[in-house]
Write a protein that holds these residues in place. Structure first.
Motif, PDB file in Angstrom:
ATOM      1  N   ALA A  88       0.818  -1.215   0.000  1.00 50.75           N
ATOM      2  CA  ALA A  88       0.000   0.000   0.000  1.00 50.75           C
ATOM      3  C   ALA A  88       0.849   1.260   0.000  1.00 50.75           C
ATOM      4  CB  ALA A  88      -0.926   0.001   1.216  1.00 50.75           C
ATOM      5  N   ALA A  89       1.963   1.215   0.689  1.00 47.37           N
ATOM      6  CA  ALA A  89       2.804   2.399   0.875  1.00 47.37           C
ATOM      7  C   ALA A  89       3.671   2.723  -0.328  1.00 47.37           C
ATOM      8  CB  ALA A  89       3.692   2.212   2.103  1.00 47.37           C
ATOM      9  N   CYS A  90       3.774   1.814  -1.273  1.00 50.68           N
ATOM     10  CA  CYS A  90       4.701   1.997  -2.388  1.00 50.68           C
ATOM     11  C   CYS A  90       4.326   3.176  -3.279  1.00 50.68           C
ATOM     12  CB  CYS A  90       4.767   0.730  -3.228  1.00 50.68           C
ATOM     13  SG  CYS A  90       5.952   0.844  -4.589  1.00 50.68           S
ATOM     14  N   ASP A  91       5.223   4.128  -3.367  1.00 49.81           N
ATOM     15  CA  ASP A  91       5.145   5.190  -4.375  1.00 49.81           C
ATOM     16  C   ASP A  91       5.756   4.565  -5.621  1.00 49.81           C
ATOM     17  OD1 ASP A  91       5.928   7.243  -6.144  1.00 49.81           O
ATOM     18  OD2 ASP A  91       6.121   8.679  -4.504  1.00 49.81           O
ATOM     19  N   ARG A  92       4.928   4.103  -6.514  1.00 46.49           N
ATOM     20  CA  ARG A  92       5.398   3.303  -7.644  1.00 46.49           C
ATOM     21  C   ARG A  92       6.375   4.047  -8.540  1.00 46.49           C
ATOM     22  NH1 ARG A  92      -0.295   0.207  -9.186  1.00 46.49           N
ATOM     23  NH2 ARG A  92      -0.487  -0.856  -7.172  1.00 46.49           N
ATOM     24  N   ALA A  93       6.088   5.313  -8.850  1.00 50.69           N
ATOM     25  CA  ALA A  93       6.972   6.075  -9.741  1.00 50.69           C
ATOM     26  C   ALA A  93       8.368   6.206  -9.146  1.00 50.69           C
ATOM     27  CB  ALA A  93       6.383   7.452 -10.032  1.00 50.69           C
ATOM     28  N   ALA A  94       8.455   6.387  -7.846  1.00 49.08           N
ATOM     29  CA  ALA A  94       9.754   6.553  -7.200  1.00 49.08           C
ATOM     30  C   ALA A  94      10.436   5.222  -6.894  1.00 49.08           C
ATOM     31  CB  ALA A  94       9.586   7.345  -5.898  1.00 49.08           C
ATOM     32  N   SER A  95       9.652   4.167  -6.692  1.00 50.36           N
ATOM     33  CA  SER A  95      10.207   2.902  -6.205  1.00 50.36           C
ATOM     34  C   SER A  95      10.476   1.857  -7.280  1.00 50.36           C
ATOM     35  CB  SER A  95       9.267   2.305  -5.147  1.00 50.36           C
ATOM     36  OG  SER A  95       9.055   3.204  -4.089  1.00 50.36           O
ATOM     37  N   TYR A  96       9.643   1.784  -8.296  1.00 51.16           N
ATOM     38  CA  TYR A  96       9.790   0.732  -9.299  1.00 51.16           C
ATOM     39  C   TYR A  96      11.139   0.730 -10.027  1.00 51.16           C
ATOM     40  CZ  TYR A  96       4.931  -1.011  -9.232  1.00 51.16           C
ATOM     41  OH  TYR A  96       3.743  -1.592  -8.898  1.00 51.16           O
ATOM     42  N   PRO A  97      11.706   1.883 -10.385  1.00 49.82           N
ATOM     43  CA  PRO A  97      12.941   1.847 -11.172  1.00 49.82           C
ATOM     44  C   PRO A  97      14.100   1.077 -10.536  1.00 49.82           C
ATOM     45  CG  PRO A  97      11.987   4.029 -11.283  1.00 49.82           C
ATOM     46  CD  PRO A  97      11.198   3.259 -10.251  1.00 49.82           C
ATOM     47  N   THR A  98      14.209   1.084  -9.209  1.00 50.44           N
ATOM     48  CA  THR A  98      15.343   0.416  -8.557  1.00 50.44           C
ATOM     49  C   THR A  98      14.918  -0.744  -7.675  1.00 50.44           C
ATOM     50  OG1 THR A  98      15.312   1.854  -6.610  1.00 50.44           O
ATOM     51  CG2 THR A  98      16.636   2.591  -8.506  1.00 50.44           C
ATOM     52  N   PHE A  99      13.644  -1.113  -7.710  1.00 47.25           N
ATOM     53  CA  PHE A  99      13.126  -2.078  -6.748  1.00 47.25           C
ATOM     54  C   PHE A  99      13.874  -3.409  -6.760  1.00 47.25           C
ATOM     55  CE2 PHE A  99      10.047  -4.797  -4.611  1.00 47.25           C
ATOM     56  CZ  PHE A  99       9.748  -4.000  -3.528  1.00 47.25           C
ATOM     57  N   ALA A 100      14.314  -3.864  -7.910  1.00 50.10           N
ATOM     58  CA  ALA A 100      15.000  -5.151  -7.997  1.00 50.10           C
ATOM     59  C   ALA A 100      16.508  -5.032  -7.808  1.00 50.10           C
ATOM     60  CB  ALA A 100      14.700  -5.815  -9.342  1.00 50.10           C
ATOM     61  N   CYS A 101      17.018  -3.826  -7.685  1.00 52.72           N
ATOM     62  CA  CYS A 101      18.455  -3.621  -7.487  1.00 52.72           C
ATOM     63  C   CYS A 101      18.864  -3.996  -6.069  1.00 52.72           C
ATOM     64  CB  CYS A 101      18.828  -2.156  -7.742  1.00 52.72           C
ATOM     65  SG  CYS A 101      18.466  -1.604  -9.412  1.00 52.72           S
ATOM     66  N   GLU A 102      20.141  -4.293  -5.894  1.00 54.83           N
ATOM     67  CA  GLU A 102      20.635  -4.666  -4.573  1.00 54.83           C
ATOM     68  C   GLU A 102      20.323  -3.594  -3.536  1.00 54.83           C
ATOM     69  OE1 GLU A 102      24.833  -5.849  -2.487  1.00 54.83           O
ATOM     70  OE2 GLU A 102      24.527  -6.395  -4.586  1.00 54.83           O
ATOM     71  N   GLU A 103      20.529  -2.353  -3.897  1.00 58.13           N
ATOM     72  CA  GLU A 103      20.232  -1.225  -3.003  1.00 58.13           C
ATOM     73  C   GLU A 103      18.967  -0.514  -3.497  1.00 58.13           C
ATOM     74  OE1 GLU A 103      21.706  -0.426  -0.091  1.00 58.13           O
ATOM     75  OE2 GLU A 103      22.855  -2.270  -0.382  1.00 58.13           O
ATOM     76  N   ALA A 104      17.852  -1.168  -3.355  1.00 54.13           N
ATOM     77  CA  ALA A 104      16.585  -0.617  -3.812  1.00 54.13           C
ATOM     78  C   ALA A 104      16.258   0.678  -3.075  1.00 54.13           C
ATOM     79  CB  ALA A 104      15.464  -1.627  -3.580  1.00 54.13           C
ATOM     80  N   VAL A 105      15.661   1.599  -3.806  1.00 54.96           N
ATOM     81  CA  VAL A 105      15.173   2.836  -3.204  1.00 54.96           C
ATOM     82  C   VAL A 105      13.650   2.729  -3.187  1.00 54.96           C
ATOM     83  CG1 VAL A 105      15.003   5.338  -3.444  1.00 54.96           C
ATOM     84  CG2 VAL A 105      17.141   4.171  -4.017  1.00 54.96           C
ATOM     85  N   PHE A 106      13.110   2.631  -1.993  1.00 54.12           N
ATOM     86  CA  PHE A 106      11.664   2.502  -1.819  1.00 54.12           C
ATOM     87  C   PHE A 106      11.168   3.758  -1.122  1.00 54.12           C
ATOM     88  CE2 PHE A 106       7.875   1.444   0.572  1.00 54.12           C
ATOM     89  CZ  PHE A 106       7.134   0.695  -0.316  1.00 54.12           C
TER      90      PHE A 106
END
Length: 176
Positions: A88-106
């Motif tokens: 629910a909390a996911c800001d998709r525009a900000a979070s999706y680009p790096t979500f699968a990266c080792e250092e994800a930005v959520f």
């Protein structure tokens, strides 16, 4: 636990909220069933059933305010509620680009907090996201036509977080 969650969803009117493919309750039950078919553990299945309790970045109608998180945790368990909150909390525009990266930005859309969730939570989020979007794509051919390629690309980026059954289903539903 799932029976209690369904009863609460009914009390909150989920069976009366319109949603692609019928009602919100029908969608939530299909998402839980999809996760079960992929072999998801019970906590993730319960999170799938309840993933819209606080609304989402794509479905703003909340069934429960955030100050009642403890009540949802009591019904579905702490682990499942943590997954529901992350979803629910996911800001998709900000979070999706790096979500699968080792250092994800959520980015938490409720608090503005930026952090990197634990890998298991990210796997749960990816699996739940796939189950949710695949249900929508199945029940709404226009949505699948308009967004299927973009969703397949997203889940391709999430590939390392998805189970093999989830990835195969993404390809089958969105790839054709």
């Amino acid at each position: 636990m799932s029976d209690r969650a369904v009863a609460w969803l009914r009390e909150l009117g989920a069976q009366d909220l319109a949603h692609p493919g019928g009602t919100l309750l029908a969608h939530l039950e299909r998402v839980r069933e999809q996760l079960a078919s992929w072999g998801a553990r019970p906590a993730l299945q319960r999170a799938g059933l309840c993933h819209a309790f606080y609304g989402t970045d794509g479905f703003p109608a909340a069934l429960l305010p955030l100050d009642r998180r403890a009540g949802l945790a009591e019904v579905i368990g702490d682990e499942a509620e943590a997954i529901v909150y992350l979803y629910a909390a996911c800001d998709r525009a900000a979070s999706y680009p790096t979500f699968a990266c080792e250092e994800a930005v959520f980015r938490d859309r409720f608090t503005g907090r930026v952090h990197s969730p634990a890998m298991e939570l990210r796997r749960d989020f990816a699996e739940l996201s796939a189950a949710n979007e695949l249900d929508l794509a199945r029940v709404d051919p226009a949505l699948r036509q308009a967004w299927g390629g973009e969703l397949l690309a997203l889940f391709g980026r999430f590939r390392g977080l998805l189970s093999e059954p989830a990835w195969r289903e993404c390809q089958a539903v969105l790839g054709g």
